[in-house]
Structures are given as C-alpha cells and as structure tokens.
Enzyme design. Structure first.
Site, PDB file in Angstrom:
ATOM      1  N   ASN A   1      42.855 -57.437  52.715  1.00 40.99           N
ATOM      2  CA  ASN A   1      44.357 -57.051  52.286  1.00 40.99           C
ATOM      3  C   ASN A   1      44.157 -56.572  50.799  1.00 40.99           C
ATOM      4  OD1 ASN A   1      47.181 -57.499  52.342  1.00 40.99           O
ATOM      5  ND2 ASN A   1      46.654 -59.310  50.921  1.00 40.99           N
TER       6      ASN A   1
ATOM      7  N   HIS B   1      46.303 -56.831  47.355  1.00 42.65           N
ATOM      8  CA  HIS B   1      47.502 -57.531  46.721  1.00 42.65           C
ATOM      9  C   HIS B   1      47.842 -56.956  45.253  1.00 42.65           C
ATOM     10  CE1 HIS B   1      50.127 -60.742  45.807  1.00 42.65           C
ATOM     11  NE2 HIS B   1      49.606 -61.002  44.819  1.00 42.65           N
TER      12      HIS B   1
HETATM   13  C1  GRF Z   1      51.517 -52.643  48.101  1.00 36.64           C
HETATM   14  O1  GRF Z   1      52.032 -52.966  46.424  1.00 36.64           O
HETATM   15  C2  GRF Z   1      50.368 -53.794  48.233  1.00 36.64           C
HETATM   16  O2  GRF Z   1      49.718 -54.271  47.316  1.00 36.64           O
HETATM   17  C3  GRF Z   1      51.196 -54.787  48.920  1.00 36.64           C
HETATM   18  O3  GRF Z   1      52.587 -54.398  49.403  1.00 36.64           O
HETATM   19  C4  GRF Z   1      52.761 -53.100  48.735  1.00 36.64           C
HETATM   20  C5  GRF Z   1      52.731 -52.095  50.074  1.00 36.64           C
HETATM   21  O4  GRF Z   1      52.980 -50.744  49.423  1.00 36.64           O
HETATM   22  N1  GRF Z   1      50.601 -55.845  49.715  1.00 36.64           N
HETATM   23  P1  GRF Z   1      52.639 -49.452  50.539  1.00 36.64           P
HETATM   24  O5  GRF Z   1      53.386 -49.800  51.697  1.00 36.64           O
HETATM   25  O6  GRF Z   1      51.234 -49.374  50.759  1.00 36.64           O
HETATM   26  O7  GRF Z   1      53.107 -48.410  49.861  1.00 36.64           O
END
Ligand code: GRF
Length: 212
Positions: A116, A118
């Site tokens: 994941n 984050h």
């Molecule tokens: C990102 O900031 C990621 O870290 C978090 O959700 C957001 C997703 O953005 N888990 P994207 O869909 O990849 O543009």
C-alpha cells in the site's frame, strides 16, 4: 524454432478507487524492459473510477467489482476480488488509493504480497486527511510511505519512504501535491526493491530523501 516464455517479471494487480495517479506511475515503470513486474489487471471497487479509463487507454485489463452490490457484506466483496485476482494469475497486489478497509480474509490471503502507499511518514498520521493533520501538528517534514499490508490499517512493515519539507504558508493542497510527486517516485522504487533487492540501490535517489 519453438517459442518459449522467459518472462520472469512478477504478475501484479493494481487496486484503485479513484483517479489512479499512482497506478499511472506504476504503469510507466512497468513499461521499462528491465522493471521486474508486469501489470495483469487494474481492479476497482468503483466502476466510475477515472483510473479505469486510464488503464484501458494504456491497453490494460481494467475491471470493477462494485462493493455497493454486496451491501454490508465486506467479506463477500473481498471473496469476489480475491477470486478475480487468482483467476488472472496475480502474484502481488499494489493498493494505490484503494479506499476500502480490508478484513483479515484479504490481508491474510495476500500476506507479504500486498503493498500500500500512504500519504504520510508512517507511523505518523494513519487514516485520512493526512496533509491537514500534518499542518495542524506543525511537523517540518512530511511525506509518504510504501508498506506491506497487514490486518491493521496503514500499518505493516515499511518498504520505503520519501520525505518533503513543510514550508511556512503551505496549504493542505500544495503540500498534497508536493507529497504526490514523491509518491510517484517512491512506489515504483519500493516495488522494484522488493522484487529485485540485488539490483536496487538502497537509496534510490542520490541527495533527496527517498529511501527504499
Ligand atoms: C494517494 O495520495 C495515496 O497515497 C492514497 O490515496 C491517494 C491516491 O491517489 N492512498 P491516486 O488515485 O493514486 O492519484
């Protein structure tokens, strides 16, 4: 001459719920011939996720299993997701903005094989609204983390982090944009390092705070 398959790249799936900019970064990385993963599918819990169109435009299989069709039965939705991943021959799953709390069924089935990303320097600021909370806390460094997924949300062994400075006058929006730029570098670097530690330098980017 008979054709033989010598593709030793790891077959991965990317799970998304929204725009999919981290998915895009992984698609771009996987386009390099020496990258150790290939994307076999992009899967969303939301059929309307904009990232699905991006994936299709890149020629990838893009599927949705709408969680709303399963009502409150989280486990049934996860069983459907798990079955689709297995049927596609997926060996590793990258969550990229996949906005679902996972049950132990999925986290245990994919233990050690689910990543994941984050948007904070974990263990600081798990959960939502990380940029607002970082500004409220007055931290001077913020960033993002790629980690293995465990049963506990935004927890699990850290594979890599990238840090950015917090500037006076930052808003959640411009801080988010600064972090997102690093997310797009960190996720491919952390994935590469997990799959091919012997070919990845331990600090991916000389001089900046991207550490895998
Ligand atoms: C990102 O900031 C990621 O870290 C978090 O959700 C957001 C997703 O953005 N888990 P994207 O869909 O990849 O543009």
């Amino acid at each position: 001459m008979s054709e033989t398959s010598s593709d030793d790249r790891c077959p991965i799936a990317i799970l998304i719920s929204g725009r999919g900019s981290n998915m895009r970064a992984l698609i771009d990385a996987c386009a390099a011939p020496d990258f150790p993963a290939r994307i076999v599918m992009v899967l969303s819990n939301k059929p309307e996720a904009a990232g699905l169109d991006v994936a299709r435009a890149a020629g990838l299989r893009a599927e949705a299993i709408d969680h709303r069709a399963f009502g409150k039965d989280r486990a049934a939705h996860e069983r459907a997701v798990d079955a689709m991943l297995r049927e596609a021959g997926v060996e590793l799953v990258c969550l990229a903005g996949y906005m679902r709390l996972l049950t132990p069924f999925l986290t245990e089935s994919w233990a050690g094989r689910m990543l994941n990303i984050h948007p904070s320097l974990l263990p600081a600021f798990p959960g939502l609204h990380t940029h607002e909370r970082a500004l409220e806390a007055g931290v001077k460094l913020h960033g993002c983390t790629v980690h293995l997924v465990t049963e506990v949300m935004d927890d699990g062994p850290i594979l890599g982090q990238a840090a950015v400075p917090v500037h006076a006058g930052d808003t959640p929006e411009n801080l988010a944009a600064r972090v997102l730029e690093q997310e797009h570098r960190l996720y491919p670097a952390a994935l590469r390092r997990l799959l091919r530690p012997e070919t990845s330098p331990s600090a991916e980017d000389g001089g900046s705070l991207l550490v895998v």
